[in-house]
Write an enzyme that holds these catalytic residues in place. Sequence first.
Site, PDB file in Angstrom:
ATOM      1  N   TYR A 155       0.917  -1.219   0.097  1.00 11.76           N
ATOM      2  CA  TYR A 155      -0.029   0.029  -0.017  1.00 11.76           C
ATOM      3  C   TYR A 155       0.999   1.204   0.054  1.00 11.76           C
ATOM      4  O   TYR A 155       1.932   1.185   0.594  1.00 11.76           O
ATOM      5  CB  TYR A 155      -0.854   0.079   1.446  1.00 11.76           C
ATOM      6  CG  TYR A 155      -1.912  -1.004   1.386  1.00 11.76           C
ATOM      7  CD1 TYR A 155      -3.042  -0.889   0.515  1.00 11.76           C
ATOM      8  CD2 TYR A 155      -2.099  -1.809   2.156  1.00 11.76           C
ATOM      9  CE1 TYR A 155      -4.135  -1.544   0.346  1.00 11.76           C
ATOM     10  CE2 TYR A 155      -3.001  -2.949   2.323  1.00 11.76           C
ATOM     11  CZ  TYR A 155      -4.109  -2.689   1.205  1.00 11.76           C
ATOM     12  OH  TYR A 155      -5.142  -3.612   1.534  1.00 11.76           O
ATOM     13  N   LYS A 280      -2.595  -2.796  -8.571  1.00 13.88           N
ATOM     14  CA  LYS A 280      -3.742  -3.934  -8.259  1.00 13.88           C
ATOM     15  C   LYS A 280      -4.967  -2.748  -7.830  1.00 13.88           C
ATOM     16  O   LYS A 280      -4.825  -1.874  -7.069  1.00 13.88           O
ATOM     17  CB  LYS A 280      -3.359  -4.780  -7.064  1.00 13.88           C
ATOM     18  CG  LYS A 280      -4.662  -5.402  -6.483  1.00 13.88           C
ATOM     19  CD  LYS A 280      -4.133  -6.510  -5.278  1.00 13.88           C
ATOM     20  CE  LYS A 280      -5.349  -7.336  -4.796  1.00 13.88           C
ATOM     21  NZ  LYS A 280      -5.943  -6.788  -3.690  1.00 13.88           N
ATOM     22  N   HIS A 304     -11.449  -5.768  -4.875  1.00 18.09           N
ATOM     23  CA  HIS A 304     -10.899  -5.972  -3.496  1.00 18.09           C
ATOM     24  C   HIS A 304     -11.777  -7.058  -2.647  1.00 18.09           C
ATOM     25  O   HIS A 304     -11.979  -6.977  -1.402  1.00 18.09           O
ATOM     26  CB  HIS A 304     -10.712  -4.634  -2.613  1.00 18.09           C
ATOM     27  CG  HIS A 304      -9.700  -4.576  -1.666  1.00 18.09           C
ATOM     28  ND1 HIS A 304      -8.623  -3.894  -1.625  1.00 18.09           N
ATOM     29  CD2 HIS A 304      -9.366  -4.949  -0.174  1.00 18.09           C
ATOM     30  CE1 HIS A 304      -7.716  -3.893  -0.949  1.00 18.09           C
ATOM     31  NE2 HIS A 304      -8.297  -4.574   0.093  1.00 18.09           N
TER      32      HIS A 304
HETATM   33  C1  LIG Z   1      -8.769 -10.636   5.215  1.00 21.64           C
HETATM   34  C2  LIG Z   1      -8.473 -10.079   3.564  1.00 21.64           C
HETATM   35  C3  LIG Z   1      -7.210  -9.087   3.816  1.00 21.64           C
HETATM   36  C4  LIG Z   1      -6.921  -8.411   2.681  1.00 21.64           C
HETATM   37  N1  LIG Z   1      -5.715  -7.697   2.583  1.00 21.64           N
HETATM   38  C5  LIG Z   1      -5.523  -7.128   1.525  1.00 21.64           C
HETATM   39  C6  LIG Z   1      -4.194  -6.318   1.510  1.00 21.64           C
HETATM   40  O1  LIG Z   1      -3.616  -6.349   2.560  1.00 21.64           O
HETATM   41  N2  LIG Z   1      -3.717  -5.843   0.398  1.00 21.64           N
HETATM   42  C7  LIG Z   1      -4.430  -5.951  -0.858  1.00 21.64           C
HETATM   43  O2  LIG Z   1      -4.166  -5.397  -1.880  1.00 21.64           O
HETATM   44  N3  LIG Z   1      -5.719  -6.499  -0.937  1.00 21.64           N
HETATM   45  C8  LIG Z   1      -6.151  -7.237   0.311  1.00 21.64           C
HETATM   46  N4  LIG Z   1      -7.280  -8.152   0.278  1.00 21.64           N
HETATM   47  C9  LIG Z   1      -7.810  -8.167  -0.975  1.00 21.64           C
HETATM   48  C10 LIG Z   1      -7.549  -9.510  -1.865  1.00 21.64           C
HETATM   49  O3  LIG Z   1      -6.183  -9.226  -2.316  1.00 21.64           O
HETATM   50  C11 LIG Z   1      -8.362  -9.766  -3.002  1.00 21.64           C
HETATM   51  O4  LIG Z   1      -8.496  -8.594  -3.712  1.00 21.64           O
HETATM   52  C12 LIG Z   1      -9.747 -10.376  -2.639  1.00 21.64           C
HETATM   53  O5  LIG Z   1      -9.595 -11.026  -1.119  1.00 21.64           O
HETATM   54  C13 LIG Z   1     -10.294 -11.321  -3.809  1.00 21.64           C
HETATM   55  O6  LIG Z   1     -11.372 -11.562  -3.468  1.00 21.64           O
HETATM   56  P1  LIG Z   1     -12.018 -13.045  -2.609  1.00 21.64           P
HETATM   57  O7  LIG Z   1     -11.485 -12.966  -1.180  1.00 21.64           O
HETATM   58  O8  LIG Z   1     -13.393 -13.143  -2.957  1.00 21.64           O
HETATM   59  O9  LIG Z   1     -10.959 -14.251  -3.612  1.00 21.64           O
HETATM   60  C14 LIG Z   1      -7.604  -8.643   1.513  1.00 21.64           C
HETATM   61  C15 LIG Z   1      -8.811  -9.335   1.228  1.00 21.64           C
HETATM   62  C16 LIG Z   1      -9.270 -10.186   2.692  1.00 21.64           C
HETATM   63  C17 LIG Z   1     -10.255 -11.134   2.533  1.00 21.64           C
END
Ligand SMILES: Cc1cc2nc3c(=O)[nH]c(=O)nc-3n(C[C@H](O)[C@H](O)[C@H](O)COP(=O)(O)O)c2cc1C
Length: 428
Positions: A155, A280, A304
């Site tokens: 980030y 992303k 996300h």
């Molecule tokens: C618990 C959790 C924490 C996440 N933390 C981040 C993060 O630190 N950085 C980021 O770019 N995306 C983060 N995401 C988004 C994921 O990278 C991703 O875009 C998303 O989980 C994809 O959807 P899905 O869980 O339905 O497969 C997070 C998602 C979850 C569920």
Amino acid sequence: MTAQGSSPTASAQRPSPKASWLEARRLARIFCLDDFEPAARRHLPRPIFGYVAGAAETNASYRDNRAVFDEYGFRQRVLRDVSGRESSLDLLGGRYSAPFGIAPMGISSLTGYRGDLAQARAAERAGIPMILSGSSLIRLEEVVEAAPSTWFQAYLPADSSQIAALVDRVAQAGVETLVVTVDSAVVPNRENNLRNGFRTPLRPDLRLLWDGVTHPAWSLGTFLRTMLHHGMPHFENNTAERGAAILSRHATRDFSGREHLDWEEWRCIRRQWQGNLVIKGLLHPEDVATARQHGADGVILSNHGGRQLDGAVSPMRALPEALDVAGEMAVMIDSGFRRGTDVIKALALGARCAFIGRPFNYAAAIGGEAGVDHAIELLMSEIRADMGMLGINRLAELDPAMLVDLALSCRQVPKRAFAYHGKSGPRC
Ligand SMILES: Cc1cc2nc3c(=O)[nH]c(=O)nc-3n(C[C@H](O)[C@H](O)[C@H](O)COP(=O)(O)O)c2cc1C
């Protein structure tokens, strides 16, 4: 199989770790990625499960992320000798064994013991990409040493002067692919977290204590085990310096102050970072075009997982327009992928790779590294079986013409010439 471009590692050569009796018992009942969620719900304290499972506001994007896959049907092919199926692909200079990877997820080591390492090692062994979150609780240097092909997600620190130091640290660690998440200019409204009693840092109170007491397997096997062997977890990778502790009465973790960031920060990173640079969190084709113009090697279309702007479209809906302007960039995608058929649909439309979040987090929580192995294997087998039923041996044979847009009364998704890939000449 190890991702090409990185040296083989002890962890990659290491055999799959044996699951404990309890983990093996849990994993024996997991037959697809969706099965991990109810098991994790039982295992994790409510605030922590809620943090992983939850999305923003009304969950509109979260629902659309799943619903979109039902809008496409397949036109299967038959009698095409699919005995030589293999699902490998070349991506950003590496060779991977399957067209999916593990999305970055913050604080994964709170849900599973050493969760980020479990995910990274399993991914390395299987030869799929894994993206370590900038909001992780294990130093990125340790993860990259254990699994050198791990990608790192950052980030952008609110203070632009810290960006260069972070990028420098990531390069020093030997990371080859840097992913910058840009859909987080402001803090979203995740009221679900508040309802479930989740905040970062976690504040110790009676409710949290009660949640710990009523989930002893997590309290002993993840939380206390971490405290005993590694001390209080901190946010290790948000900036070049160590951040706040995960459990603290007073510390605050500052997500604010990013509103002023714009493409100038991205341009600075591009000038500094020599490796693969991926952006992303894009959905709009103009942003994809701008990313290309400013030197991105790849984009991950993402809402996300429905956790940022509620109502943001599923990235599957943004994919065709993004491909129109992406040029040579690798267009990847995440949010809502759970099945081999989901991944195949995205690839048939033109995506290079799909990333999956929550199920891998749950897998590490309930089954450790063996749980992540199991999740990867389940999805790989689905993809290989789906390829066979579609009549293809290579992912490159996937084509939009294999899909039907069900909303358009069974109209084929753009028409293209159909190549026959069978063997030539009669065999009898
Ligand atoms: C618990 C959790 C924490 C996440 N933390 C981040 C993060 O630190 N950085 C980021 O770019 N995306 C983060 N995401 C988004 C994921 O990278 C991703 O875009 C998303 O989980 C994809 O959807 P899905 O869980 O339905 O497969 C997070 C998602 C979850 C569920």
